[in-house]
Design a protein around this motif. Structure first.
Motif, PDB file in Angstrom:
ATOM      1  N   MET A   1      36.822  15.721   1.936  1.00 46.80           N
ATOM      2  CA  MET A   1      36.063  14.555   1.396  1.00 46.80           C
ATOM      3  C   MET A   1      37.000  13.314   1.590  1.00 46.80           C
ATOM      4  N   SER A   2      36.263  12.353   1.779  1.00 48.62           N
ATOM      5  CA  SER A   2      36.804  11.001   2.192  1.00 48.62           C
ATOM      6  C   SER A   2      36.939  10.394   0.638  1.00 48.62           C
ATOM      7  N   GLU A   3      37.975   9.522   0.613  1.00 49.50           N
ATOM      8  CA  GLU A   3      38.188   8.671  -0.956  1.00 49.50           C
ATOM      9  C   GLU A   3      39.095   7.785  -0.583  1.00 49.50           C
ATOM     10  N   VAL A   4      38.765   6.656  -1.705  1.00 51.12           N
ATOM     11  CA  VAL A   4      39.824   5.447  -1.854  1.00 51.12           C
ATOM     12  C   VAL A   4      41.019   5.872  -2.712  1.00 51.12           C
ATOM     13  N   VAL A   5      41.946   5.962  -2.205  1.00 46.64           N
ATOM     14  CA  VAL A   5      43.232   6.741  -2.679  1.00 46.64           C
ATOM     15  C   VAL A   5      44.400   5.469  -3.434  1.00 46.64           C
ATOM     16  N   GLY A   6      43.999   4.383  -3.297  1.00 44.15           N
ATOM     17  CA  GLY A   6      44.722   3.462  -3.758  1.00 44.15           C
ATOM     18  C   GLY A   6      44.478   2.068  -3.381  1.00 44.15           C
ATOM     19  N   ALA A   7      45.153   1.189  -4.017  1.00 46.38           N
ATOM     20  CA  ALA A   7      44.753  -0.184  -3.622  1.00 46.38           C
ATOM     21  C   ALA A   7      46.019  -1.067  -4.162  1.00 46.38           C
ATOM     22  N   PHE A   8      46.203  -2.367  -3.176  1.00 43.26           N
ATOM     23  CA  PHE A   8      47.309  -3.325  -3.523  1.00 43.26           C
ATOM     24  C   PHE A   8      46.868  -4.575  -3.647  1.00 43.26           C
ATOM     25  N   LEU A   9      47.236  -5.415  -4.372  1.00 45.02           N
ATOM     26  CA  LEU A   9      46.761  -6.622  -4.436  1.00 45.02           C
ATOM     27  C   LEU A   9      48.007  -7.797  -4.065  1.00 45.02           C
ATOM     28  N   VAL A  10      48.012  -8.468  -2.846  1.00 45.43           N
ATOM     29  CA  VAL A  10      49.170  -9.008  -2.372  1.00 45.43           C
ATOM     30  C   VAL A  10      48.883 -10.417  -2.054  1.00 45.43           C
ATOM     31  N   PRO A  11      49.854 -11.317  -2.074  1.00 45.83           N
ATOM     32  CA  PRO A  11      49.616 -12.768  -1.255  1.00 45.83           C
ATOM     33  C   PRO A  11      49.697 -12.696   0.327  1.00 45.83           C
ATOM     34  N   HIS A  12      49.220 -13.859   0.822  1.00 47.31           N
ATOM     35  CA  HIS A  12      49.162 -13.911   2.240  1.00 47.31           C
ATOM     36  C   HIS A  12      49.910 -15.575   2.632  1.00 47.31           C
ATOM     37  N   HIS A 100      30.525   3.000   9.788  1.00 45.85           N
ATOM     38  CA  HIS A 100      29.791   3.724   8.719  1.00 45.85           C
ATOM     39  C   HIS A 100      29.461   2.756   7.296  1.00 45.85           C
ATOM     40  N   ILE A 101      30.913   2.076   6.875  1.00 45.95           N
ATOM     41  CA  ILE A 101      30.772   1.015   5.750  1.00 45.95           C
ATOM     42  C   ILE A 101      29.686   0.254   5.862  1.00 45.95           C
ATOM     43  N   ALA A 102      29.331  -0.292   6.996  1.00 47.05           N
ATOM     44  CA  ALA A 102      28.471  -1.378   7.424  1.00 47.05           C
ATOM     45  C   ALA A 102      27.019  -0.824   7.290  1.00 47.05           C
ATOM     46  N   ASN A 103      26.904   0.215   7.696  1.00 44.08           N
ATOM     47  CA  ASN A 103      25.550   1.108   7.804  1.00 44.08           C
ATOM     48  C   ASN A 103      25.349   1.604   6.686  1.00 44.08           C
ATOM     49  N   HIS A 104      26.211   1.932   5.621  1.00 43.53           N
ATOM     50  CA  HIS A 104      25.945   2.380   4.249  1.00 43.53           C
ATOM     51  C   HIS A 104      25.552   1.392   3.631  1.00 43.53           C
ATOM     52  N   GLY A 105      26.109   0.348   3.735  1.00 42.18           N
ATOM     53  CA  GLY A 105      25.755  -1.203   3.011  1.00 42.18           C
ATOM     54  C   GLY A 105      24.258  -1.485   3.221  1.00 42.18           C
ATOM     55  N   HIS A 106      24.069  -1.588   4.499  1.00 41.62           N
ATOM     56  CA  HIS A 106      22.783  -1.824   4.966  1.00 41.62           C
ATOM     57  C   HIS A 106      21.562  -1.156   4.162  1.00 41.62           C
ATOM     58  N   GLU A 168      30.581  -0.930  -3.783  1.00 39.77           N
ATOM     59  CA  GLU A 168      29.865  -0.284  -2.496  1.00 39.77           C
ATOM     60  C   GLU A 168      30.735   0.177  -1.643  1.00 39.77           C
ATOM     61  N   ILE A 169      31.970  -0.219  -1.209  1.00 43.69           N
ATOM     62  CA  ILE A 169      32.898   0.058  -0.245  1.00 43.69           C
ATOM     63  C   ILE A 169      33.229   1.527  -0.858  1.00 43.69           C
ATOM     64  N   ARG A 170      33.682   1.848  -1.889  1.00 43.65           N
ATOM     65  CA  ARG A 170      33.968   3.070  -2.292  1.00 43.65           C
ATOM     66  C   ARG A 170      32.953   4.102  -2.190  1.00 43.65           C
ATOM     67  N   LYS A 171      31.597   3.813  -2.402  1.00 44.01           N
ATOM     68  CA  LYS A 171      30.552   4.761  -2.320  1.00 44.01           C
ATOM     69  C   LYS A 171      30.346   5.073  -0.932  1.00 44.01           C
ATOM     70  N   ALA A 172      30.810   3.997   0.035  1.00 40.01           N
ATOM     71  CA  ALA A 172      30.532   4.280   1.435  1.00 40.01           C
ATOM     72  C   ALA A 172      31.585   5.386   2.012  1.00 40.01           C
ATOM     73  N   VAL A 173      32.954   5.030   1.526  1.00 38.35           N
ATOM     74  CA  VAL A 173      33.980   5.650   1.811  1.00 38.35           C
ATOM     75  C   VAL A 173      33.765   7.223   1.403  1.00 38.35           C
ATOM     76  N   GLU A 174      33.240   7.292   0.122  1.00 33.20           N
ATOM     77  CA  GLU A 174      33.351   8.830  -0.400  1.00 33.20           C
ATOM     78  C   GLU A 174      32.325   9.795   0.344  1.00 33.20           C
ATOM     79  N   CYS A 175      31.341   9.139   1.090  1.00 35.83           N
ATOM     80  CA  CYS A 175      30.260   9.812   1.672  1.00 35.83           C
ATOM     81  C   CYS A 175      30.792   9.872   3.517  1.00 35.83           C
ATOM     82  N   ALA A 176      32.032   9.273   3.712  1.00 34.40           N
ATOM     83  CA  ALA A 176      32.165   8.979   5.187  1.00 34.40           C
ATOM     84  C   ALA A 176      32.447  10.536   5.662  1.00 34.40           C
ATOM     85  N   PRO A 177      32.074  10.844   6.993  1.00 36.57           N
ATOM     86  CA  PRO A 177      32.496  12.048   7.413  1.00 36.57           C
ATOM     87  C   PRO A 177      34.036  12.252   7.420  1.00 36.57           C
ATOM     88  N   GLY A 178      34.401  13.509   7.324  1.00 41.54           N
ATOM     89  CA  GLY A 178      35.856  13.749   7.523  1.00 41.54           C
ATOM     90  C   GLY A 178      36.690  13.930   6.175  1.00 41.54           C
TER      91      GLY A 178
END
Length: 280
Positions: A1-12, A100-106, A168-178
């Motif tokens: 199962m694919s998943e979002v495992v974390g996030a970081f908020l940073v400057p640029h 996959h993320i783009a297609n899932h969003g569409h 939506e990004i999270r949902k797309a990731v969670e149904c991604a293959p692999g």
């Protein structure tokens, strides 16, 4: 199962590259070190892909075309705006997952603009080079997926839509293959005024307010931020808290920890680093 495992908020902040010790040796070292700390923490998450959410600085997009949100699904390189110590290079992407993320969003009400070849600017290149590239030394297959949202100039994407886009990004990731392990990076902010008489001003109260929302997972408060409020208290550069909102949306229900913060007028912004922890 694919998943979002974390996030970081940073400057640029590009000025860091022009004046590496411009904030004084102690603060400069803390900020550069915070990028290293983010890389160390990210490596422990064992990511297979990193989605970096940035904002174009009127470099790729302008009056002729201003997408609300875009994902790069093909060849990528950058930065377009070369900086001292940050030359333009080919970047390693993750075309299968990005597509996959783009297609899932569409298929689910999110009409992504898609770039099949794209040169990022410093919003994506800085966290990719200072964080992701260091993690890639441990996992050579680690790919970067650039996402751009309209927070540089109006018409701005709404805060609510930013959060929904993250979800939506999270949902797309969670149904991604692999079994993809995805980290989302919200790249931007905090308070700064660019090209305005107030340039160099930093509003620490605003910065800490946004970091508190991030650490408490307060999506309602983020969604309630109006453009007028952000522009008044965080400046036109503060509109980049939208990138943070996308990352927070991808981690709905998560809590966070401030890694580092410093108000740095010499680098014309407040520099905040936050890690968001997986709900699991």
């Amino acid at each position: 199962m694919s998943e979002v495992v974390g996030a970081f908020l940073v400057p640029h902040d590009p000025i860091m590259f022009h004046a590496p010790e411009g904030a004084g040796k102690e603060i400069s070292a803390r900020i550069w070190g915070a990028f290293d700390e983010c890389a160390d923490r990210m490596s422990r998450l064992r990511p297979t892909a990193v989605i970096i959410v940035g904002a174009d600085h009127y470099l790729n997009f302008g009056t002729d075309c201003l997408p609300q949100y875009l994902i790069a699904t093909g060849d990528i390189d950058g930065p377009l705006d070369v900086l001292p110590g940050l030359k333009r290079e080919v970047m390693q992407g993750h075309q299968a997952l990005a597509t996959h993320i783009a297609n899932h969003g569409h298929e689910n009400g999110f009409d992504w603009a898609v770039a099949r070849a794209f040169t990022v600017d410093h919003a994506v290149a800085i966290p990719d080079r200072l964080i992701v590239a260091k993690v890639r030394k441990l996992n050579p297959d680690l790919g970067t997926i650039p996402v751009y949202i309209a927070s540089g100039v109006d018409p701005y994407i709404s805060m609510k839509r930013c959060i929904a886009l993250g979800e939506e990004i999270r949902k797309a990731v969670e149904c991604a293959p692999g079994s993809e392990r995805v980290v989302v990076v919200g790249s931007g902010g905090l308070s700064h005024w660019i090209g305005l008489p107030q340039m160099g001003k930093v509003n620490e109260l605003f910065d800490r307010q946004i970091m508190e929302y991030a650490c408490s997972g307060n999506l309602n408060a983020m969604a309630a931020l109006t453009d007028d409020y952000i522009l008044t208290n965080g400046g036109n550069g503060g509109m980049e808290v939208r990138q943070w909102a996308v990352a927070m949306g991808a981690m709905a229900g998560a809590r966070g920890e401030v890694i580092e913060y410093a108000p740095v007028p010499e680098w014309v912004t407040g520099l905040g680093f936050v890690e968001l922890f997986s709900r699991g």
